[in-house]
Enzyme design. Sequence first.
Site, mmCIF file in Angstrom:
data_model
loop_
_atom_site.group_PDB
_atom_site.id
_atom_site.type_symbol
_atom_site.label_atom_id
_atom_site.label_comp_id
_atom_site.label_asym_id
_atom_site.label_seq_id
_atom_site.Cartn_x
_atom_site.Cartn_y
_atom_site.Cartn_z
ATOM 1 N N GLY A 242 0.798 -1.139 -0.160
ATOM 2 C CA GLY A 242 -0.021 0.022 0.024
ATOM 3 C C GLY A 242 0.954 1.403 -0.087
ATOM 4 N N SER A 243 0.494 2.160 0.756
ATOM 5 C CA SER A 243 1.069 3.615 0.512
ATOM 6 C C SER A 243 2.491 3.591 1.231
ATOM 7 C CB SER A 243 0.110 4.752 1.163
ATOM 8 O OG SER A 243 -0.932 4.902 0.378
ATOM 9 N N THR A 244 2.663 2.606 2.058
ATOM 10 C CA THR A 244 4.111 2.520 2.648
ATOM 11 C C THR A 244 5.217 2.706 1.658
ATOM 12 O OG1 THR A 244 4.003 0.116 2.924
ATOM 13 C CG2 THR A 244 3.377 1.474 4.813
ATOM 14 N N PHE A 245 4.649 2.055 0.294
ATOM 15 C CA PHE A 245 5.624 1.785 -0.853
ATOM 16 C C PHE A 245 5.903 3.163 -1.378
ATOM 17 C CE2 PHE A 245 6.348 0.657 -5.343
ATOM 18 C CZ PHE A 245 7.459 -0.109 -5.078
ATOM 19 N N LYS A 246 5.256 4.047 -0.982
ATOM 20 C CA LYS A 246 5.327 5.512 -1.570
ATOM 21 C C LYS A 246 6.611 6.062 -1.246
ATOM 22 C CE LYS A 246 0.373 6.626 -1.834
ATOM 23 N NZ LYS A 246 -0.994 7.021 -1.361
#
Length: 619
Positions: free
Chosen positions: A318-322
């Site tokens: 999810g957004s941790t990959f951003k």
Amino acid sequence: MYHDNDRFKIFARRAVMLAGGKAVLVGALAARMYYLQVLESDKYTMLAEDNRVSMRLLPPPRGQILDRNGVAMAINQHNYRVLVVPEDTPAMAYTLDALSTIITLTDHDRARIAKEAKRRRSFVPITVRENLSWEEVARIEVNAPDLPGVLIDVGQSRYYPLQSLGAHILGYVSAVSENDLTGDPLEELPGFRIGKGGVEKIYDMALRGKGGTSSLEVNAVGRVIRELERNEGEPGVNLTLTLDTRLQEYAAQRLGDESAACVVMDIHTGEVLVMASTPSFDPNAFNRGLTTEEWKTLSTNPRSPLQNKALSGTFAPGSTFKLVVALAALESGAVTPDQRVFCPGHMQLGSIKFHCWKKGGHGAQDLISAIKNSCDVYFYEIARRVGIDKIAEVARRFGLGVSTGIDLPNERSGLIPDRAWKRKAMKQPWHPGETLVNGIGQGYVLATPLQLATMTARIANGGLAVEPHVARDLITDQAALIRPKPEWPSCGMSQKNLQLVRKGMFAVSNEPGGTAFRARINQDGMWLSGKTGTAQVRRITMRERETGVKKNEDLPWKERDHALFVAYAPEDNPRYSIAVVVEHGGGGSAVAAPIARDIMIEVQKRERARMAGLNQGTG
């Protein structure tokens, strides 16, 4: 007269020949006896000694496993077992019937005993049951007069005093199967156990030690008369782990009954302080032997208690990959920190509309505000600019899509896709829309909680490629050596760009409006910087978007979003990274972030108490 003389001569000649023959035979026999008793004396003395003396291999005590503070996590305890000697039992069936009124004996036990009784000599004891309780031992001893041939023996058995706490890291021991044989004579001993999971498996050879020997005097049929000499061998190495059991316990309690995982690691050394995976299991059950019902309960549980989700559970990050996408964009020059992208709530690519999690959009966003607000549209755009191959390259530098090399079995490498991967795996070209979806940590991207903690550690420590480990010492087959101070290679990232990403993480947790602001740490000197993530596991239709997206609590458990949060602390002098994943838990900011906050407060409290104790000790 003549005939008498002839007969006498013939008789005398025959007597001489017979006497000569006897002399030759006696001489030959004497020569043979001399050869055997004098010339070959040493050889036959040795053979006789070999027949008289039997060498038995003795299993050494298995090394203990301790946490970083010396708390025992795996020890050895007395194993009371009941044996039966067939030759001392008038009727085996009668004896087993009588014994079954005192302890539980299954049909499988009886069949095994009968098989061994046929295969072994009658004076060799047969194990009836192991791991007897003290009450069972007492009942057998009281009824000993009615149990001819039955006796109690005391050996050693592996015991995990903390039960399910840390079970996935410890693993368990179990009987040696045919596939486990390595040629070590210890593996042939009845009842010998080897590591079958966790550090018990990885460091099995060092933990098992070296076997001893017992010299026994036996008679012609092999019955033991007395012990002549005993060598106890070498006990296994005591293994000290990097784990803190008090923190491990707190993390497990904080995760509760969720299907979840948490990893806390030192960003400088790679020491793993916490690796919790819930629900867990009791490794003692594997040592004594699982019942059919126990195995069925464990193996059919949808929340997978036997799986160490921290290193073998793969989830869309999810957004941790951003964080990785932001670094890739900065490194490639595809975006500058001040450059803004307008978010109206969606992005159009061809005929497909890609939505932001915030229906009305975030407006104009720069790098820091996009990380703070976790704006999907911003990251769609910069992912489109930088391309999937560059994103994949940077992701792998930060430990995603590759094994971390941790000293535990069954680690999964996750998946970081690129054009070459899709061409090889699916025989299809990469599509532009896939870059957008994977750019926000959805699509094909998969990571383990351990990888996310490692990624965060590398961001926090200035871009050094730290690798996690759980053994505090370097272990060889028979020794534990002090682990040298690590010198980690660089990930090859600009310090300025790393600082910008860390600034965005600080805003996430400490500035009003940040997605994790409600889960911030207020104590001075303990502030954390983090990044939330919410990973969808189902497709949301256009009709559902128009009528209102269903809330997680209104969905079946398997269709709910995964909740994620990564962070490091303390902000002013980073020391620890954390990753929390709650499977089908809902929103990262509402579910995972508060768990991580509480655990990081506890971690820093423990560190402060340790330092205070050291200061008092040196004062």
